[in-house]
Scaffold this motif. Structure first.
Motif, mmCIF file in Angstrom:
data_model
loop_
_atom_site.group_PDB
_atom_site.id
_atom_site.type_symbol
_atom_site.label_atom_id
_atom_site.label_comp_id
_atom_site.label_asym_id
_atom_site.label_seq_id
_atom_site.Cartn_x
_atom_site.Cartn_y
_atom_site.Cartn_z
ATOM 1 N N SER A 113 17.327 30.903 33.559
ATOM 2 C CA SER A 113 16.240 31.463 34.362
ATOM 3 C C SER A 113 16.286 32.975 34.274
ATOM 4 N N TYR A 227 9.573 20.353 38.159
ATOM 5 C CA TYR A 227 9.335 21.611 37.450
ATOM 6 C C TYR A 227 8.136 21.482 36.513
ATOM 7 N N MET A 229 6.092 21.717 33.224
ATOM 8 C CA MET A 229 6.373 21.762 31.791
ATOM 9 C C MET A 229 5.684 22.996 31.239
ATOM 10 N N SER A 230 6.430 23.793 30.480
ATOM 11 C CA SER A 230 5.899 25.049 29.962
ATOM 12 C C SER A 230 6.607 25.379 28.656
ATOM 13 N N ALA A 233 10.387 25.771 29.118
ATOM 14 C CA ALA A 233 11.216 24.684 29.639
ATOM 15 C C ALA A 233 11.960 23.985 28.508
ATOM 16 N N SER A 255 10.737 28.684 35.610
ATOM 17 C CA SER A 255 11.983 27.981 35.304
ATOM 18 C C SER A 255 12.767 27.580 36.544
#
Length: 305
Positions: A113, A227, A229-230, A233, A255
């Protein structure tokens, strides 16, 4: 007019009046204040309070965002649009630039992070621009370490906070005296709760980023949190991406910020949902506050928001 017949300040108006007083005190006592604006709900309220405190004149301070580079795109779009609408100046302090310049080392792995890296970026920006006071949107109900902090939170010449060495704040009198190299974090929303913030946003009909309302999003579950999703990730073996109906109680680095399952699509519905919850927003949605019971206090001692 009898005492009973006198108009009374509502709870929210009393909080508003106190916060405006704090802002005006800072503008009068300090030479180079700055307002930290992330595009989140608390800093949106700070902007509204600044409008009420200083309009029709421009704000007597710029706005600043410490940008991790991993923020929700909906929030960044809102941030830029809102600053343009206000006609104010925005300073963007970039964590990516801190990484590129060797000031911090980026974490790696699925639990990496950039949130913790913000401290160095923030302190560097304060030193670069010579800011002697920084408004923040922290509230005492967010996390136990926040509850120890005064409205004027003094930081030494290393940017550090000493919870055992704070000045008394009696009768709303604030001591703004600082030495060279020191600065103050100022929290006008100290006495507000998350519910107060949402009721004020509803009362003032303030626009907020769309992620605060229920929407469908691709997420994955980790440590009991959902979380987003990106591109940033990294999944752990066994984790699966699903589509869920969620909203966010707080905004930050993608994150470490989790969503909550929700059907709240209007301000009224968000207010009702917050009124019913018994879990603090950071306790439910911020992974970096789960590292240890003293995680927030340790970061604040080092110079965090």
């Amino acid at each position: 007019m009898s005492v009973a017949a006198r108009p009374q300040l509502s709870h929210l108006r009393a909080l508003e009046s106190e916060a405006i007083h704090v802002m005006r005190e800072v503008a009068a006592e300090f030479e180079r204040p700055v307002l930290l604006f992330s595009g989140g709900k608390d800093s949106i309220v700070l902007l509204r309070l600044a409008e009420k405190a200083f309009r029709p004149a421009p704000f007597p301070f710029p706005l600043m965002h410490v940008d991790t580079g991993h923020n929700f795109p909906e929030v960044i779009e809102f941030r830029d649009r809102r600053v343009t609408e206000l006609g104010e100046r925005l300073v963007v302090a970039s964590v990516q630039e801190s990484i590129d310049n060797g000031r911090v080392v980026e974490e790696t792995g699925p639990r990496a992070s950039r949130n913790r890296l913000q401290t160095v970026t923030l302190l560097d920006a304060i030193a670069e621009h010579g800011f002697d006071a920084a408004f923040g949107g922290a509230r005492r109900d967010e996390e136990r370490a926040r509850a120890k902090e005064r409205v004027f939170s003094f930081r030494d010449d290393f940017g550090q906070w000493d919870p055992k060495n704070q000045r008394p704040e009696l009768w709303n009198l604030y001591n703004g005296r600082i030495n060279n190299g020191e600065h103050v974090r100022v929290f006008p929303l100290s006495n507000w709760t998350e519910l107060d913030v949402w009721e004020y946003i509803d009362q003032e009909q303030l626009e907020v980023p769309s992620i605060y309302f229920s929407h469908e999003r691709e997420v994955f579950k980790r440590d009991g949190m959902l979380y987003a999703m990106s591109p940033f990730a990294e999944l752990i073996d066994g984790e699966e991406v699903t589509t869920e109906t969620v909203r966010y109680r707080t905004v930050g680095d993608m994150s470490c910020t989790g969503g909550v399952v929700s059907q709240a699509q209007t301000l009224d519905e968000v207010v009702l949902e917050i009124a019913a919850t018994r879990i603090t927003e950071r306790g439910e949605t911020r992974a970096d506050d789960r590292v240890s019971e003293a995680a927030m206090e340790d970061r604040k001692k080092a110079g965090y928001f």
